[in-house]
Structure formats: structure tokens, C-alpha cells
Design an enzyme around this catalytic site. Structure first.
Site, PDB file in Angstrom:
ATOM      1  N   ARG A 121      42.544  50.415 -12.070  1.00  0.00           N
ATOM      2  CA  ARG A 121      42.115  51.564 -12.041  1.00  0.00           C
ATOM      3  C   ARG A 121      40.291  52.032 -11.048  1.00  0.00           C
ATOM      4  NH1 ARG A 121      43.712  52.510 -16.999  1.00  0.00           N
ATOM      5  NH2 ARG A 121      46.170  53.938 -17.027  1.00  0.00           N
ATOM      6  N   LYS A 143      39.190  54.508   3.843  1.00  0.00           N
ATOM      7  CA  LYS A 143      40.434  55.094   3.926  1.00  0.00           C
ATOM      8  C   LYS A 143      40.276  53.438   3.925  1.00  0.00           C
ATOM      9  CE  LYS A 143      40.078  58.421   7.376  1.00  0.00           C
ATOM     10  NZ  LYS A 143      40.630  59.144   8.455  1.00  0.00           N
ATOM     11  N   GLU A 185      38.017  51.836  20.229  1.00  0.00           N
ATOM     12  CA  GLU A 185      37.624  52.822  19.356  1.00  0.00           C
ATOM     13  C   GLU A 185      35.954  53.040  19.629  1.00  0.00           C
ATOM     14  OE1 GLU A 185      38.525  53.937  16.659  1.00  0.00           O
ATOM     15  OE2 GLU A 185      40.618  52.825  15.657  1.00  0.00           O
ATOM     16  N   LYS A 226      30.093  56.638  12.790  1.00  0.00           N
ATOM     17  CA  LYS A 226      30.960  56.938  11.941  1.00  0.00           C
ATOM     18  C   LYS A 226      30.524  57.340  10.294  1.00  0.00           C
ATOM     19  CE  LYS A 226      35.255  55.294   9.718  1.00  0.00           C
ATOM     20  NZ  LYS A 226      36.841  54.633   9.818  1.00  0.00           N
ATOM     21  N   GLU A 236      37.952  63.509   4.244  1.00  0.00           N
ATOM     22  CA  GLU A 236      38.490  64.179   5.905  1.00  0.00           C
ATOM     23  C   GLU A 236      38.994  65.643   5.297  1.00  0.00           C
ATOM     24  OE1 GLU A 236      42.100  62.971   8.332  1.00  0.00           O
ATOM     25  OE2 GLU A 236      40.626  61.132   8.713  1.00  0.00           O
ATOM     26  N   ARG A 240      35.322  65.134   9.859  1.00  0.00           N
ATOM     27  CA  ARG A 240      35.730  63.567   9.851  1.00  0.00           C
ATOM     28  C   ARG A 240      37.435  63.340  10.797  1.00  0.00           C
ATOM     29  NH1 ARG A 240      36.056  58.474   4.751  1.00  0.00           N
ATOM     30  NH2 ARG A 240      36.585  57.134   6.509  1.00  0.00           N
ATOM     31  N   ASN A 244      39.783  61.034  14.309  1.00  0.00           N
ATOM     32  CA  ASN A 244      41.005  60.434  14.608  1.00  0.00           C
ATOM     33  C   ASN A 244      40.915  60.987  16.537  1.00  0.00           C
ATOM     34  OD1 ASN A 244      42.650  59.361  12.421  1.00  0.00           O
ATOM     35  ND2 ASN A 244      42.248  60.836  11.344  1.00  0.00           N
ATOM     36  N   HIS A 247      44.607  59.381  18.107  1.00  0.00           N
ATOM     37  CA  HIS A 247      45.309  58.707  16.835  1.00  0.00           C
ATOM     38  C   HIS A 247      46.220  59.588  16.713  1.00  0.00           C
ATOM     39  CE1 HIS A 247      41.666  56.722  16.334  1.00  0.00           C
ATOM     40  NE2 HIS A 247      41.644  55.914  15.463  1.00  0.00           N
ATOM     41  N   HIS A 251      49.089  57.328  16.305  1.00  0.00           N
ATOM     42  CA  HIS A 251      49.896  56.814  15.312  1.00  0.00           C
ATOM     43  C   HIS A 251      51.396  56.885  16.138  1.00  0.00           C
ATOM     44  CE1 HIS A 251      46.759  56.752  12.262  1.00  0.00           C
ATOM     45  NE2 HIS A 251      46.535  55.984  12.763  1.00  0.00           N
ATOM     46  N   HIS A 265      47.262  48.553  17.646  1.00  0.00           N
ATOM     47  CA  HIS A 265      47.024  49.727  17.008  1.00  0.00           C
ATOM     48  C   HIS A 265      45.461  49.794  18.565  1.00  0.00           C
ATOM     49  CE1 HIS A 265      44.673  53.658  15.257  1.00  0.00           C
ATOM     50  NE2 HIS A 265      44.177  52.641  15.027  1.00  0.00           N
TER      51      HIS A 265
END
Length: 364
Positions: A121, A143, A185, A226, A236, A240, A244, A247, A251, A265
Site C-alpha cells: 500500500r 505520475k 518534451e 513542471k 491534474e 497540470r 499534456n 499528448h 497517445h 513517445h
């Protein structure tokens, strides 16, 4: 050494950026160690390049390390890769107060972070990013996750590292294609919120890769941008999502090409950035010159900038749009796009006409 602090209540951490930090790992890890041992997750390519140096540095500081090297490539960021990582960590008897160390690029960082998040956990972890893409983006912000056939990063958790150590000397071992993938990026940060930074990148062009100090400066500026955004919007809910930019398109392209070496990527992001500015211009948000400027710079750097630059056949626009519908930023079934009113002026838009997106893809 430049240190950037990510000030999150109860989860604050430092990002250290400089050449030669691998040798200083024992000192940097020391304050976070409950006992002198770490469990290292990496991939086979990175282990061959940097595994011995890591073991040597840790041993010199009296820190024991066990290492699991997974296959290199985006395919490892999967249920199977996650299962292998978690089972191995359990076999190593990693406890909640121990450290998991992610040594590698974005795939390993995302996978190791997610494994640490669900193990017992929540186990603490450290990011030691070895690629430009990971140093400027994926290692910062918490993330973590894996890919599924339905889309990229749809299974994961927010789990902040306790430390990020970006040794910029490691970038010297990257293949040109991998370096360029990370550069997409870097450019993204200028495009979303710092026009002067982007103009500086344009001025340097490919020479940036031959200037270690300038490249380290680009890593620092990217991490600063960032960190500030993550502090204001960790999970997000709003701002935030700006990170992206490009993106949503990227994606979908990665899903369409099978998350492999056919399209890295950062290459997908480069194409996506051009499409995002195309869509913005189509909607009258920015001038027609802005997409051309974006593509001119990324193309000059050596990145793909149009759908036609992607090797092999792509699905029709309608299928790419269907893949976009799985995007994590979707709200009530409606896509949110990051658009721009100009270079350095990105914003999140919720009501983008589907036909405008399809037209952008048809012309892309």
C-alpha cells in the site's frame, strides 16, 4: 549542482541536476534510508550501461543493492512487467520504509513508481532518470502507471518520489534518436508557457546537444516549470493538463503503432505538438504562422512533425479519434484538448468540435 524543490504538503522532495551525480548517490540517498539497502528496478539496456557504476557508487557508500533488469522498451510497461516487478520486490522483502530505486527512462520510472505505489500500500521510491525525456518530464510529478490495449497510462497512481537525481552526464550514452525523443518534451515546455525559452531553443538548434552546460540548463528550466505546475495542481484537476500539450494526439498515435520502436513517445509528441497548433490555428486561436514555426524547429532538430512522417500505415482519422476518446483528460465522455493562443500561451479547452479534430487529422 542545481536543486529544484517540489513543495507538496507532506510529500515535498528535491530534484538534483548536475553531471556526475551517480557517484554522489550515497550522500543524496543517506537522509532517506531507513537501512543501508535499496532495491533497483531497471532495464537490460540501462543495466549494461550503468549497472556497474551504480553498484560501485552504492557499495562505496556502504549501501547494498539488489537489481532486477527488465526487457527494454515500452512493451515492459504492461501488466506482465508490473507483475514481475512487484513479485520480485516481494521476494526481496522490501518493507514500507525501504527505498525502491528506478534507474532508467520513462518506462522504468513509470513502472517502478507504480509498483512502489501498490506494494504494501505504498513504498517510497527514488527516481534516477537516465534519458533526457525522463530527466525533464516523467521522473517529476508522481505520475506512475502502465499501458493497456485500450490506451496509454490508463492504469496507474499518483505516487511522488522522495528524491529525483538527474545526472546529466548519463545523457552522453544516449542514441541520437532517444535524445531527440526527449527533446520534444523540452520544446513542449517553451510552447506551453515560456516563449523566450522556446526562442532560445530555436536559436541553439541541434548545437544544443553538443553543449553539456546548455543541455543541463534546459533540463533545469524544464524541471522548474513542471515543479511549479505540479505544486499548484498535483492530480491534474486543471492546470497540470497543460503538460499534456500535444499528448492527446500523441497517445492515440502510440496506441495505433503498438507502443514500440516504430514510434517513440517523444516522436509521437513532436507530431502531436504540430497537430495541436494546427487545431488551434484552425479554430482561429492563433495565427497560421505558429504551426509552421513549431514544425520548422522540431523538423530542423530531426524529429517527425507530420502524420506522414510516421513509418507505416496509420488508421483513418475516425479510428485515431476513437483512440483519443480513451484519453485520461476526457470529462463526461468529452475530450479536453490543450490548445494555444500562440507560442508560450497554452490553455485547456473542453468544447472542441469533433469535425475540427477530424479535419486536422485528415490534413496532418
Amino acid at each position: 549542482m542545481t536543486t529544484i524543490h517540489v513543495d507538496l504538503p507532506g510529500r515535498a522532495y528535491a530534484i538534483h541536476v548536475a553531471p556526475g551525480l551517480m557517484a554522489r548517490l550515497p550522500d543524496l540517498l543517506g537522509p532517506h534510508l531507513a537501512r543501508p539497502r535499496v532495491a533497483v528496478l531497471t532495464d537490460e539496456r540501462v543495466a549494461a550501461l550503468h549497472g556497474s557504476a551504480l553498484h560501485g557508487a552504492l557499495a562505496a557508500g556502504g549501501i547494498a543493492a539488489e537489481m532486477l533488469a527488465l526487457p527494454a522498451g515500452e512493451g515492459t510497461k504492461s501488466w506482465e512487467g508490473l507483475s514481475r516487478a512487484v513479485e520480485w520486490l516481494l521476494e526481496q522483502r522490501v518493507e514500507r520504509r525501504d527505498l525502491v530505486l528506478a534507474l532508467g527512462g520513462g518506462v522504468i520510472g513509470d513502472l517502478a513508481g507504480f509498483a512502489a505505489a501498490i506494494l504494501r500500500r505504498g513504498v517510497r521510491f527514488v527516481q534516477v532518470p537516465t534519458t533526457l525525456l525522463a530527466q525533464v518530464d516523467s521522473s517529476v510529478g508522481g505520475k506512475t502507471g502502465i499501458n493497456t490495449p485500450q490506451g496509454k497510462n490508463l492504469v496507474g497512481a499518483f505516487h511522488q518520489p522522495v528524491l529525483v537525481v538527474a545526472d546529466t552526464a548519463l545523457l552522453g550514452t544516449l542514441a541520437r534518436r532517444d535524445l531527440l525523443s526527449g527533446y520534444a518534451e523540452v520544446a513542449k515546455y517553451g510552447l506551453l508557457g515560456d516563449a523566450d525559452f522556446f526562442a532560445g531553443l530555436e536559436a541553439r538548434g541541434p548545437a544544443l546537444f553538443d553543449d553539456a552546460e546548455a543541455l543541463a540548463g534546459a533540463v533545469v528550466r524544464s524541471c522548474e516549470m513542471k515543479a511549479r505546475i505540479v505544486e499548484r495542481d498535483e492530480t491534474e484537476e486543471g492546470e497540470r493538463a497543460l503538460l499534456n500539450l500535444g499528448h492527446t494526439f500523441a497517445h492515440a498515435l502510440e496506441a495505433a503503432t503498438g507502443y514500440g520502436d516504430r514510434l517513440l513517445h517523444g516522436e509521437a509528441v513532436a507530431v502531436g505538438l504540430g497537430l495541436a497548433f494546427d487545431l488551434s490555428a484552425r479554430l482561429g486561436l492563433c495565427s497560421q504562422e505558429e504551426p509552421s514555426r513549431v514544425r520548422a524547429h522540431l523538423g530542423a532538430m530531426g524529429l517527425p512533425v507530420r502524420l506522414g512522417d510516421v513509418p507505416g500505415a496509420l488508421p483513418p482519422p475516425e479510428e485515431l479519434l476513437r483512440l483519443m476518446a480513451q484519453d485520461k483528460k476526457a470529462v463526461a465522455g468529452r475530450l479536453r484538448f490543450v490548445l494555444a493562443r500562440g507560442i508560450g500561451r497554452a490553455f485547456v479547452a473542453a468544447d472542441v468540435p469533433e469535425e475540427a479534430v477530424l479535419a486536422t487529422l485528415r490534413d496532418g
